[in-house]
Enzyme design. Structure first.
Site, PDB file in Angstrom:
ATOM      1  N   ASP A  49       7.636-137.215 106.692  1.00 28.17           N
ATOM      2  CA  ASP A  49       7.856-136.341 107.783  1.00 28.17           C
ATOM      3  C   ASP A  49       6.762-136.155 108.480  1.00 28.17           C
ATOM      4  OD1 ASP A  49       9.268-134.609 109.528  1.00 28.17           O
ATOM      5  OD2 ASP A  49       8.775-132.805 108.108  1.00 28.17           O
ATOM      6  N   LYS A  63       3.540-120.088 101.159  1.00 32.13           N
ATOM      7  CA  LYS A  63       4.777-120.631 101.646  1.00 32.13           C
ATOM      8  C   LYS A  63       6.223-120.395 101.179  1.00 32.13           C
ATOM      9  CE  LYS A  63       6.533-125.144 103.182  1.00 32.13           C
ATOM     10  NZ  LYS A  63       6.202-126.677 102.953  1.00 32.13           N
ATOM     11  N   PHE A 115      12.314-125.139 107.020  1.00 35.69           N
ATOM     12  CA  PHE A 115      12.938-124.663 106.006  1.00 35.69           C
ATOM     13  C   PHE A 115      12.048-123.350 105.229  1.00 35.69           C
ATOM     14  CE2 PHE A 115      14.128-129.214 105.992  1.00 35.69           C
ATOM     15  CZ  PHE A 115      15.429-128.883 105.818  1.00 35.69           C
ATOM     16  N   TYR A 170       3.051-116.327 109.945  1.00 38.67           N
ATOM     17  CA  TYR A 170       2.348-116.578 111.106  1.00 38.67           C
ATOM     18  C   TYR A 170       2.675-118.183 111.487  1.00 38.67           C
ATOM     19  CZ  TYR A 170      -0.705-119.735 108.248  1.00 38.67           C
ATOM     20  OH  TYR A 170      -1.162-120.936 107.266  1.00 38.67           O
ATOM     21  N   ARG A 171       3.181-118.757 110.586  1.00 37.53           N
ATOM     22  CA  ARG A 171       3.808-119.995 110.825  1.00 37.53           C
ATOM     23  C   ARG A 171       5.177-120.349 110.120  1.00 37.53           C
ATOM     24  NH1 ARG A 171      -0.590-124.154 109.842  1.00 37.53           N
ATOM     25  NH2 ARG A 171      -1.177-123.374 111.946  1.00 37.53           N
ATOM     26  N   GLY A 227       8.411-123.099 109.773  1.00 42.26           N
ATOM     27  CA  GLY A 227       8.916-124.443 109.450  1.00 42.26           C
ATOM     28  C   GLY A 227      10.351-124.416 109.627  1.00 42.26           C
TER      29      GLY A 227
END
Length: 536
Positions: A147, A51, A25, A20-21, A23
């Site tokens: 970050d 993740k 990496f 659903y998300r 990034g």
């Protein structure tokens, strides 16, 4: 607590929503642990974010190690913006699965794409929560996030958990499409809840690039880092990286559309933000972050982040006392063990100086010779006696970042030709015909010359980059007329003059970029009629 067997087993999980998300990496899925237990922690039917990272030699377990450290340090602090971490699993040779708290809400980046507006009060709340997290990471974990950006900050309405639990109980049998619909509906509702100003919290995520303060900078770096970091002009990680990133986040929060900020000169950044339609206080806060000369303790009390916007007096009293505190904070000077005080005239050799001392202070009664070797590796130097005999003064301060000099005789300041001084306090005298040379302060941001009352004859005498300037307490109107040559980077200007001179100061004599003035020890501003008046 991590299980002995860290193998990731997909059969142990109920995947609610895959990827659903995404990034740079990683990919994140929404799931539940079927037996309700993760690494010994009972989570029942709690939603978990898994993740998935394909790691290599450069990344590997950096995020896992950082999350473990943050989790342990946060047990006592209970910082609400820190995401819960439940452990990790491994599949194959290069697939890492990190188990995290699932956060209902949207990232600031996602809200911006939908052109969802935030007012300055809401922005100040978000920034204050960000600073709380940064302070915890820096002080308690010795970590720099590296970050910070809008895509790594999730806005979570405070009433979301209860609503979400009710939705989950009522919709456990729904398929993935229905769940996706519910999520979107919930997030749309969350947008309106965010309008309740303080009725939301934030979560800062993604610690994969985080590093310890003082470490060598790696090849991987985040989106908003200083030019000198990207261009490899700095090799050591320090807290200013995160402060700089917060400045860009602050500016982006004000605008509903996403835009790309490329590395540009600091002066161009100032010109850009000055053209924007934001309040002077917000503009001042952004410039302080981008300038990177204030630590988090000072930023936390900035008037923009506090409801009492008129409380300038305490802010500037604190500001004038911060240079040494800031440099201590940056270089880890936490106690007496880091400070070396020389308070007698005993002859001392460089071999007798402990290597671990980061700050050195020479007392009033020290009348020996100060050799360059004494202070070459110190970050902070304080000279309390105007009669010191310093050998090789022109090379003494090559690594010093903060220095306070009571005086080394008239004009001796001109010998300091090679320096990295960020904070320079000089209380020595100047000859009437002495003209400052810009090479004296090439890296200085906080410049205090308590007895300088000569002309600023042309632009460049005070170099671009100085943000706080304090001059003599007896400045004449003819000298003030030359202030137009001060650099645009200056935000606070401090000096003294007679009441008669004060009445002659007009707005066109002072750069528009200078927001605040401390004159004769009192905070002043220009009124709408361009007359100087005191802040009440």
């Amino acid at each position: 607590m991590i299980e002995n067997d860290n193998t990731f087993n997909k059969d142990e999980w109920e995947i609610i929503e895959k990827n659903y998300r995404k990034g740079g990496f990683s990919k994140i899925s929404k799931a539940k642990k079927k037996n309700g237990i993760i690494n010994g922690t009972i989570v029942n039917k709690k939603m978990i974010a898994i993740k998935k990272i394909k790691f290599d030699d450069k990344i590997q377990f950096n995020e896992v190690n950082n999350l473990e450290l943050i989790k342990n340090k946060n047990k006592e602090m209970q910082i609400s913006s820190i995401i819960d971490y439940f452990g990790y699993g491994i599949k194959g040779k290069n697939k890492l699965y990190i188990y995290l708290e699932f956060i209902e809400g949207k990232t600031i980046y996602e809200l911006k794409k939908k052109k969802f507006p935030l007012n300055e009060k809401q922005i100040s709340i978000i920034l204050k929560k960000c600073l709380e997290t940064m302070k915890f990471l820096h002080n308690n974990c010795n970590l720099i996030h590296m970050d910070l950006k809008c895509d790594n900050i999730i806005l979570k309405p405070n009433n979301y958990d209860n609503n979400n639990n009710n939705n989950n109980n009522n919709n456990n049998n729904n398929n993935n499409n229905n769940n996706n619909s519910n999520i979107n509906d919930d997030n749309n509702n969350s947008n309106s809840n965010i309008n309740d100003d303080n009725n939301f919290d934030i979560k800062i995520i993604d610690y994969g690039l985080s590093q310890k303060i003082g470490d060598l900078k790696r090849d991987h770096y985040g989106t908003y880092l200083p030019d000198e970091c990207i261009l490899n002009n700095v090799s050591i990680v320090n807290y200013t990286f995160d402060v700089y990133s917060l400045g860009f986040i602050s500016f982006e929060l004000f605008y509903p559309t996403q835009f790309e900020i490329k590395p540009i000169k600091l002066t161009h950044i100032y010109e850009y933000v000055e053209k924007s339609q934001i309040s002077p206080l917000f503009l001042n806060f952004i410039k302080k972050c981008i300038g990177r000369y204030l630590d988090i303790d000072v930023l936390e009390i900035h008037p923009f982040l506090n409801e009492n916007y008129d409380n300038f007096e305490n802010y500037f009293k604190f500001l004038k006392q911060t240079p040494l505190k800031r440099i201590k904070y940056r270089n880890g000077i936490n106690g007496e063990n880091d400070i070396l005080r020389i308070n007698n005239s005993t002859t001392i050799t460089s071999e007798q100086f402990p290597n671990n001392s980061k700050m050195i202070e020479f007392g009033d009664d020290f009348n020996g010779i100060i050799n360059v070797d004494y202070i070459a590796n110190k970050k902070v130097v304080i000279l309390n006696n105007p009669n010191y005999n310093i050998i090789n003064l022109d090379f003494c301060f090559s690594n010093v970042e903060y220095i306070c000099i009571k005086g080394i005789g008239v004009l001796e300041i001109s010998k300091i030709t090679h320096n990295s001084l960020e904070t320079f306090i000089y209380e020595g005298e100047f000859k009437n015909d002495f003209i400052l040379k810009p090479y004296l302060f090439t890296n200085t941001k906080h410049l205090i010359l308590k007895n300088y009352k000569n002309y600023i004859r042309h632009r460049g005498i005070i170099p671009e980059g100085v943000t706080f300037l304090e001059l003599s307490d007896s400045i004449g109107i003819e000298v003030i007329k030359t202030f137009i040559h001060l650099p645009k980077s200056i935000e606070e200007l401090c000096f003294g003059c007679t009441e008669e001179t004060l009445k002659q100061i007009e707005r066109n004599l002072i750069l528009q970029s200078i927001n605040f003035f401390i004159i004769n020890g009192k905070l002043m501003k220009f009124s709408k009629n361009n007359n100087l008046e005191y802040y009440e």
